[in-house]
Design a protein around this motif. Sequence first.
Motif, PDB file in Angstrom:
ATOM      1  N   GLY A 155       0.775  -1.235   0.000  1.00 41.43           N
ATOM      2  CA  GLY A 155       0.000   0.000   0.000  1.00 41.43           C
ATOM      3  C   GLY A 155       0.804   1.281   0.000  1.00 41.43           C
ATOM      4  O   GLY A 155       0.233   2.360  -0.188  1.00 41.43           O
ATOM      5  N   SER A 156       2.125   1.194   0.195  1.00 39.05           N
ATOM      6  CA  SER A 156       2.910   2.425   0.321  1.00 39.05           C
ATOM      7  C   SER A 156       3.595   2.841  -0.981  1.00 39.05           C
ATOM      8  O   SER A 156       3.943   4.007  -1.152  1.00 39.05           O
ATOM      9  N   GLY A 157       3.826   1.884  -1.895  1.00 38.73           N
ATOM     10  CA  GLY A 157       4.597   2.198  -3.092  1.00 38.73           C
ATOM     11  C   GLY A 157       6.078   2.324  -2.812  1.00 38.73           C
ATOM     12  O   GLY A 157       6.839   2.806  -3.656  1.00 38.73           O
ATOM     13  N   ARG A 158       6.511   1.884  -1.644  1.00 36.67           N
ATOM     14  CA  ARG A 158       7.915   1.956  -1.237  1.00 36.67           C
ATOM     15  C   ARG A 158       8.438   0.566  -0.895  1.00 36.67           C
ATOM     16  O   ARG A 158       7.670  -0.309  -0.474  1.00 36.67           O
ATOM     17  N   PRO A 159       9.737   0.339  -1.027  1.00 32.15           N
ATOM     18  CA  PRO A 159      10.290  -0.947  -0.608  1.00 32.15           C
ATOM     19  C   PRO A 159      10.363  -1.042   0.909  1.00 32.15           C
ATOM     20  O   PRO A 159      10.328  -0.014   1.609  1.00 32.15           O
ATOM     21  N   ALA A 160      10.457  -2.253   1.393  1.00 35.26           N
ATOM     22  CA  ALA A 160      10.582  -2.475   2.839  1.00 35.26           C
ATOM     23  C   ALA A 160      11.616  -3.553   3.093  1.00 35.26           C
ATOM     24  O   ALA A 160      11.755  -4.491   2.304  1.00 35.26           O
ATOM     25  N   ILE A 161      12.341  -3.419   4.189  1.00 36.79           N
ATOM     26  CA  ILE A 161      13.219  -4.486   4.645  1.00 36.79           C
ATOM     27  C   ILE A 161      12.583  -5.107   5.866  1.00 36.79           C
ATOM     28  O   ILE A 161      12.237  -4.424   6.831  1.00 36.79           O
TER      29      ILE A 161
END
Length: 294
Positions: A155-161
Amino acid sequence: MEIDDCNRGGSREMEQDMTAQYFLPLATYPDASSGLIISNAVTFAGYYSAHLHACALTVAIPHIPNAWSSLLLDTPKMIERAETVSRDRAATLVSSATNLAASAEVELSSRTVKTTLPLLHDTAATEARFFDLAILECIADVPDTRIVAEAIIFGSGRPAIIFPNKALAGPIDHLVIAWDGSRAAARAVNDAKPFIRKAKRVSVLSLTGEKPLPEPSGAHLAEILVASGVNASATVARFTSSSIGQIIQQTALELSADILVMGGFGHSRLRDFVLGGATDGVLHEPLLPVLMSH
């Protein structure tokens, strides 16, 4: 023409000088974020000279008037107690992040955002959109950590670790890319560029027997990375298990990977959101740090 060249050179320098901005959501209710994820986020931000933004999510629980519930359960007092617990946990978590960041000389900004329980996960995803990367945890016996992770990844359009609850953050010397030639995998590789550039070694991992994949696909990506100045090579493993997520992670661990980079797969089916097999397996039980991008 000379001015244009100068401008382009200045733009490149600005790009290189930009400080990465990492996002750390801190849950306060019904379960609180662990101390380990705060420690990992601070350590990881320190390795990459990033600015860390800690956001404590406190909850407001609306009271639905009901004569019987108020009489038998004292609902207003229960709500007040839950909201107090949430606020107290937020203060404790932010204080812990502030102290750890100060000790590690990591730049930290912190804020508290109030939301309602039904909107908690959507709020986390909305907040994550402002930053370069989200740092998350997935704990098997704390379902809410996975729900937050899913909300941010999709939902954010950003990568996550995603850090396992037992892993300690460290420098990324060996980075493994799970490659199947898909759009999501390509997006993940692009989002992982800051870490690919600094890794001492990159392995492009492809699985055979799981889905139709042109044989040279992983090798071709490795060639492109080598042409970009990356120490990269391709490797192939055979899919022999019912859990694709476990196979990918186990193979990455056997390769002594410090982090796994992979695309996150999911699609809507009627009212449900259905995850791809590899994504589901990793979020169910992450075995090493995983950078996931959708």
